[in-house]
Design a protein around this motif. Structure first.
Motif, PDB file in Angstrom:
ATOM      1  N   ILE A 116       0.806  -1.221   0.000  1.00  0.00           N
ATOM      2  CA  ILE A 116       0.000   0.000   0.000  1.00  0.00           C
ATOM      3  C   ILE A 116       0.839   1.270   0.000  1.00  0.00           C
ATOM      4  N   HIS A 119       2.513   4.510  -3.578  1.00  0.00           N
ATOM      5  CA  HIS A 119       1.494   4.711  -4.603  1.00  0.00           C
ATOM      6  C   HIS A 119       1.680   6.066  -5.274  1.00  0.00           C
ATOM      7  N   TYR A 126      -2.976   7.214  -9.714  1.00  0.00           N
ATOM      8  CA  TYR A 126      -3.379   6.418  -8.550  1.00  0.00           C
ATOM      9  C   TYR A 126      -4.513   5.471  -8.925  1.00  0.00           C
ATOM     10  N   ILE A 130      -4.464   1.461  -8.352  1.00  0.00           N
ATOM     11  CA  ILE A 130      -5.346   0.694  -7.480  1.00  0.00           C
ATOM     12  C   ILE A 130      -6.146  -0.330  -8.282  1.00  0.00           C
ATOM     13  N   GLY A 256     -12.264   3.412  -0.543  1.00  0.00           N
ATOM     14  CA  GLY A 256     -11.577   2.303  -1.191  1.00  0.00           C
ATOM     15  C   GLY A 256     -12.379   1.018  -1.146  1.00  0.00           C
ATOM     16  N   ALA A 323      -6.295   2.798  -0.123  1.00  0.00           N
ATOM     17  CA  ALA A 323      -5.708   1.489  -0.432  1.00  0.00           C
ATOM     18  C   ALA A 323      -5.966   0.489   0.689  1.00  0.00           C
TER      19      ALA A 323
END
Length: 356
Positions: A116, A119, A126, A130, A256, A323
């Motif tokens: 995580i 990033h 991003y 993800i 997330g 994340a």
């Protein structure tokens, strides 16, 4: 007659929670003001969490999640005028805060820091990062959906799956309503648009919770069946969904978590629809899933573009929280789909976690 709260507490926090419903308003007020008792209740919650996660005691895990489920059932229930003077929140929040800390602590401990960190700090980059995380996780294309259900899942497998999906689907509209609190601009409008779709765009017959209820009825997943077949792993996933939605401090994790939920739904629901039609089941029962194949694809794109990317652009630190929420969703989804696959196909190999 007043409840013997110390006797209930001797059997655990769950008994105390169950005792709240039969109490008078005056008794609840006295209990809320009994800080020594609340201190003992807190210790009982900590002891339950130790048994559940440090000692790995399965019965303690089930008790802990049953207790949380009772709290969330009240949080997501409509108001009753007879309860207007019944203040249960101090006790409910005491228990929820301690048990939630244990549950989330366990889930966060499963996530490696390397997965995580590092990033991108640009919102658009991003989002690509993800999505790649989701694609590489075993839950991203779980064999329960993409191998078993799509190719040869039975009618009973569909029924069992829908019973597990009651952990989130009947509450998703309320979760989206809660997530709008305190948000602004395009971010809030995106969540609101998602919510309005859940509300059938104003058509009561098309409200998604109603359509999901029709799917349950069509396949014969009545409340007794759901209760008797509900997997503990599905309960954990449902509790975490409620926890992240209800707590303002976990908002970015919720972004997330539910972003992954929207992103995976269309491909998973395609497998459900294909299996449903392969068995020639009543089309009225598949309206909910068929509708979401297209709707959720749009919602996922909008969620990443109008919620995730702007948040990361505004403050890259938020990327870590998003994340974490995404990984919690992936891991808990894998847990209950593994359990579901084992129930349907005992000889099937389990997936390998990508969280470590």
């Amino acid at each position: 007659m007043c409840t013997n709260w110390n006797h209930l507490l001797s059997t655990g926090p769950l008994a105390v929670l169950r005792g709240l419903d039969g109490s008078t308003a005056a008794e609840l007020t006295r209990l809320s003001e009994d800080y020594p008792f609340r201190g003992r209740l807190a210790e009982a919650c900590r002891a339950l969490a130790v048994r559940a996660y440090d000692d790995g005691e399965r019965s303690a895990q089930e008790e802990l999640h049953t207790a949380l489920a009772l709290v969330y059932e009240r949080d997501f229930s409509g108001a009753e005028v007879a309860d207007a003077d019944h203040e249960r929140q101090p006790i409910l929040r005491d228990v929820a805060a301690l048990l939630e800390r244990a549950v989330l602590g366990r889930e966060l401990a499963r996530i490696s820091e390397a997965s995580i960190t590092g990033h991108p700090v640009s919102g658009s980059e991003y989002v690509r990062w993800i999505k790649k995380m989701v694609g590489e996780h075993p839950a991203g294309r779980h064999p329960f959906y993409h191998r078993h259900l799509a190719e040869h899942g039975s009618r009973e497998d569909l029924r069992l799956l829908l019973a597990q999906e009651t952990n989130l689907d009947p509450r998703f509209d309320d979760i989206l309503a809660l997530m709008q609190v305190g948000r602004h601009g395009g971010e809030k409008l995106e969540i609101a648009a998602n919510y309005w779709d859940e509300m059938g765009n104003g058509d009561p017959a098309q409200v998604h919770t109603k359509l999901f209820g029709e799917a349950l009825a069509s396949i014969g997943a009545d409340p007794d069946y759901v209760r008797d077949t509900f997997l503990p792993q599905a309960g954990v996933s449902g509790n975490i969904s409620a926890c992240l939605a209800l707590s303002r401090r976990h908002y970015y994790k919720a972004v997330g978590y539910f972003g992954v939920t929207e992103y995976l739904a269309p491909r998973r629901f395609r497998c459900v629809v294909d299996a449903w039609r392969r068995h020639g089941l009543d089309e009225v029962g598949i309206v909910y899933h068929d509708l979401h194949i297209g709707v959720d694809a749009g919602h996922a794109a909008g969620w990443f573009k109008n919620v995730v990317a702007p948040l990361v652009n505004a403050d890259p630190r938020i990327g870590r929280e998003i994340a974490l929420g995404a990984m919690i969703r992936l891991n808990t989804s894998q847990d209950y789909l593994d359990a579901l696959l084992e129930r349907c196909c005992p000889a099937a190999p389990a997936t390998t976690s990508a969280a470590a």
